[in-house]
Design a protein around this motif. Sequence first.
Motif, PDB file in Angstrom:
ATOM      1  N   ARG A 107      51.702 -48.736 -14.639  1.00  0.00           N
ATOM      2  CA  ARG A 107      52.244 -49.597 -13.735  1.00  0.00           C
ATOM      3  C   ARG A 107      53.021 -48.880 -12.599  1.00  0.00           C
ATOM      4  NH1 ARG A 107      53.063 -55.361 -15.404  1.00  0.00           N
ATOM      5  NH2 ARG A 107      52.310 -55.358 -17.524  1.00  0.00           N
ATOM      6  N   VAL A 108      53.800 -47.935 -12.911  1.00  0.00           N
ATOM      7  CA  VAL A 108      54.351 -46.982 -11.974  1.00  0.00           C
ATOM      8  C   VAL A 108      53.243 -46.230 -11.000  1.00  0.00           C
ATOM      9  CG1 VAL A 108      56.008 -45.038 -11.417  1.00  0.00           C
ATOM     10  CG2 VAL A 108      56.344 -46.565 -13.163  1.00  0.00           C
ATOM     11  N   ALA A 109      52.193 -45.726 -11.643  1.00  0.00           N
ATOM     12  CA  ALA A 109      51.061 -45.098 -10.978  1.00  0.00           C
ATOM     13  C   ALA A 109      50.542 -46.082  -9.936  1.00  0.00           C
ATOM     14  CB  ALA A 109      50.086 -44.652 -11.929  1.00  0.00           C
ATOM     15  N   ILE A 110      50.295 -47.111 -10.392  1.00  0.00           N
ATOM     16  CA  ILE A 110      49.574 -48.226  -9.527  1.00  0.00           C
ATOM     17  C   ILE A 110      50.800 -48.640  -8.392  1.00  0.00           C
ATOM     18  CG2 ILE A 110      48.984 -50.679  -9.610  1.00  0.00           C
ATOM     19  CD1 ILE A 110      47.730 -50.327 -12.243  1.00  0.00           C
TER      20      ILE A 110
ATOM     21  N   SER B 172      41.723 -47.534 -18.997  1.00  0.00           N
ATOM     22  CA  SER B 172      40.926 -46.920 -19.963  1.00  0.00           C
ATOM     23  C   SER B 172      41.704 -46.470 -21.177  1.00  0.00           C
ATOM     24  CB  SER B 172      39.849 -46.100 -19.576  1.00  0.00           C
ATOM     25  OG  SER B 172      40.213 -45.034 -18.907  1.00  0.00           O
ATOM     26  N   SER B 173      42.883 -45.798 -20.759  1.00  0.00           N
ATOM     27  CA  SER B 173      43.716 -45.066 -21.885  1.00  0.00           C
ATOM     28  C   SER B 173      44.429 -46.039 -22.596  1.00  0.00           C
ATOM     29  CB  SER B 173      44.306 -43.808 -21.447  1.00  0.00           C
ATOM     30  OG  SER B 173      45.312 -44.218 -20.293  1.00  0.00           O
ATOM     31  N   LEU B 174      44.437 -47.569 -22.122  1.00  0.00           N
ATOM     32  CA  LEU B 174      45.543 -48.344 -22.871  1.00  0.00           C
ATOM     33  C   LEU B 174      45.153 -48.794 -24.211  1.00  0.00           C
ATOM     34  CD1 LEU B 174      47.042 -49.599 -19.568  1.00  0.00           C
ATOM     35  CD2 LEU B 174      47.902 -47.726 -20.685  1.00  0.00           C
ATOM     36  N   ASP B 175      45.658 -49.664 -24.697  1.00  0.00           N
ATOM     37  CA  ASP B 175      45.345 -50.348 -25.984  1.00  0.00           C
ATOM     38  C   ASP B 175      44.748 -51.624 -25.248  1.00  0.00           C
ATOM     39  OD1 ASP B 175      47.428 -52.716 -26.113  1.00  0.00           O
ATOM     40  OD2 ASP B 175      48.735 -50.961 -26.295  1.00  0.00           O
ATOM     41  N   ALA B 176      43.788 -52.364 -26.266  1.00  0.00           N
ATOM     42  CA  ALA B 176      43.301 -53.544 -25.658  1.00  0.00           C
ATOM     43  C   ALA B 176      44.103 -54.676 -25.370  1.00  0.00           C
ATOM     44  CB  ALA B 176      42.321 -54.107 -26.853  1.00  0.00           C
ATOM     45  N   LYS B 177      45.156 -55.024 -25.924  1.00  0.00           N
ATOM     46  CA  LYS B 177      45.965 -56.129 -25.496  1.00  0.00           C
ATOM     47  C   LYS B 177      46.660 -55.792 -24.175  1.00  0.00           C
ATOM     48  CE  LYS B 177      50.253 -58.736 -26.862  1.00  0.00           C
ATOM     49  NZ  LYS B 177      51.049 -58.318 -25.908  1.00  0.00           N
ATOM     50  N   LEU B 178      47.186 -54.421 -24.142  1.00  0.00           N
ATOM     51  CA  LEU B 178      47.719 -53.929 -22.763  1.00  0.00           C
ATOM     52  C   LEU B 178      46.870 -54.018 -21.631  1.00  0.00           C
ATOM     53  CD1 LEU B 178      50.603 -53.327 -21.479  1.00  0.00           C
ATOM     54  CD2 LEU B 178      49.946 -50.822 -22.007  1.00  0.00           C
TER      55      LEU B 178
ATOM     56  N   GLU C 175      47.270 -58.691 -14.208  1.00  0.00           N
ATOM     57  CA  GLU C 175      48.243 -58.424 -13.242  1.00  0.00           C
ATOM     58  C   GLU C 175      47.707 -57.776 -11.904  1.00  0.00           C
ATOM     59  OE1 GLU C 175      52.140 -58.369 -13.354  1.00  0.00           O
ATOM     60  OE2 GLU C 175      51.172 -60.097 -14.686  1.00  0.00           O
ATOM     61  N   LEU C 176      46.959 -56.993 -12.196  1.00  0.00           N
ATOM     62  CA  LEU C 176      46.047 -56.154 -10.988  1.00  0.00           C
ATOM     63  C   LEU C 176      45.303 -56.917 -10.237  1.00  0.00           C
ATOM     64  CD1 LEU C 176      45.706 -53.278  -9.776  1.00  0.00           C
ATOM     65  CD2 LEU C 176      44.051 -52.911 -11.335  1.00  0.00           C
TER      66      LEU C 176
ATOM     67  N   VAL D 130      54.959 -55.192  -9.706  1.00  0.00           N
ATOM     68  CA  VAL D 130      54.218 -54.570 -10.908  1.00  0.00           C
ATOM     69  C   VAL D 130      55.079 -54.625 -12.041  1.00  0.00           C
ATOM     70  CG1 VAL D 130      52.972 -52.962  -9.665  1.00  0.00           C
ATOM     71  CG2 VAL D 130      54.994 -52.165 -10.459  1.00  0.00           C
ATOM     72  N   ARG D 131      56.365 -55.593 -11.919  1.00  0.00           N
ATOM     73  CA  ARG D 131      57.062 -55.769 -13.237  1.00  0.00           C
ATOM     74  C   ARG D 131      57.764 -54.562 -13.670  1.00  0.00           C
ATOM     75  NH1 ARG D 131      55.734 -60.942 -12.793  1.00  0.00           N
ATOM     76  NH2 ARG D 131      53.607 -61.573 -12.826  1.00  0.00           N
TER      77      ARG D 131
END
Length: 342
Positions: free
Chosen positions: A143-146, A164-170, A177-178, A123-124
């Motif tokens: 990433r830690v939660a996943i 859903s709570s992350l910005d569009a780019k992320l 990644e997922l 998960v980098r």
Amino acid sequence: MADVILRNLAKRFGDTQALADLNLSIRDGEFVVLLGPTGAGKTTTLRLIAGLEKPDSGRIEIGGRNVAAEAPAERDVAFVFQQYSLYPHMTVYENLAFPLRAPVRKLSAEEIDRRVREVARMVRIDHKLENRSTKLSGGEMQRVAIGRALVRRPAIYLMDEPLSSLDAKLRAELRLELKRIQKEMGSTLLYVTHDQVEAMTMADRIGIVAEGRLMQVGTPREIYGNPANLHVAARLGQPHINLLPANLLPGGQPPAGTKTVGARTEHLDIAVGKEANAEIDWIEHLGDQNHLHIRVADPKQPARDHKLVTLADPYLAIAPGDRISLTLRDPLYFDAAGQRLS
């Protein structure tokens, strides 16, 4: 990993029917996305599989075993929630290791360390292992939660709109990644979202959910190109599908019983300089493409306009107020009940 089968699953909260007769099979190693608006029953489905809610009726089978009466700890599932839900006083390493230190797992310190570092690289987040979770960015915390779910290696991963709570780019980065991680691990994953882009880019199959019912299940291409009804057709596509009365535009061959014509961008041919039947209302310039907002007069009710939105080449020489010709090409047809017609 394991197959997961939901049979005739139903759940009611007071006067609200959250799920009604839901049937779904998830194959071993498959990435399935449930797509629908808020209140459709997506999260309820996850909570029933996880054992956080009990079904009123129906079966929940994981690996061929009916787990509907089992406690959450007995079901071998991992749940990633919309919020990060990390332990703030722990480091990233300790957050990842926590689910492995349960006495029932009986893992050695060496095995725990190996799994934590392996998943952290996946998960980098391996360069942040000694950081407190409160010192991370939103994307790093997710990433830690996943990763905390991945270290467990359960029968199925359940994910409730984790991006859903992350910005569009992320969000775009973590979608890739997922999907990469899921393919590498060969894991079985059920993911719920209201974001059609997440569903289209990550899912092996999409289930469209509305008002507690599973409307249709299929590959992203099947759901987009061959929707079972109006509701399913409206869930995918950007811009949204245009819903028009039959015989409003030339070019189609509506079958008997057609009430509504569904026209996506690829179903509309635009011509300039021919016999006009539509007018450009305004144009959204998006760089590599334009969104055209178009008005078409209803020949049966000349005072009434129908509005359409479609994409167009940014180099097409048109401007607001221009008259154009619109022609249908193999659109979708629906009857009065909203069901698809061949």
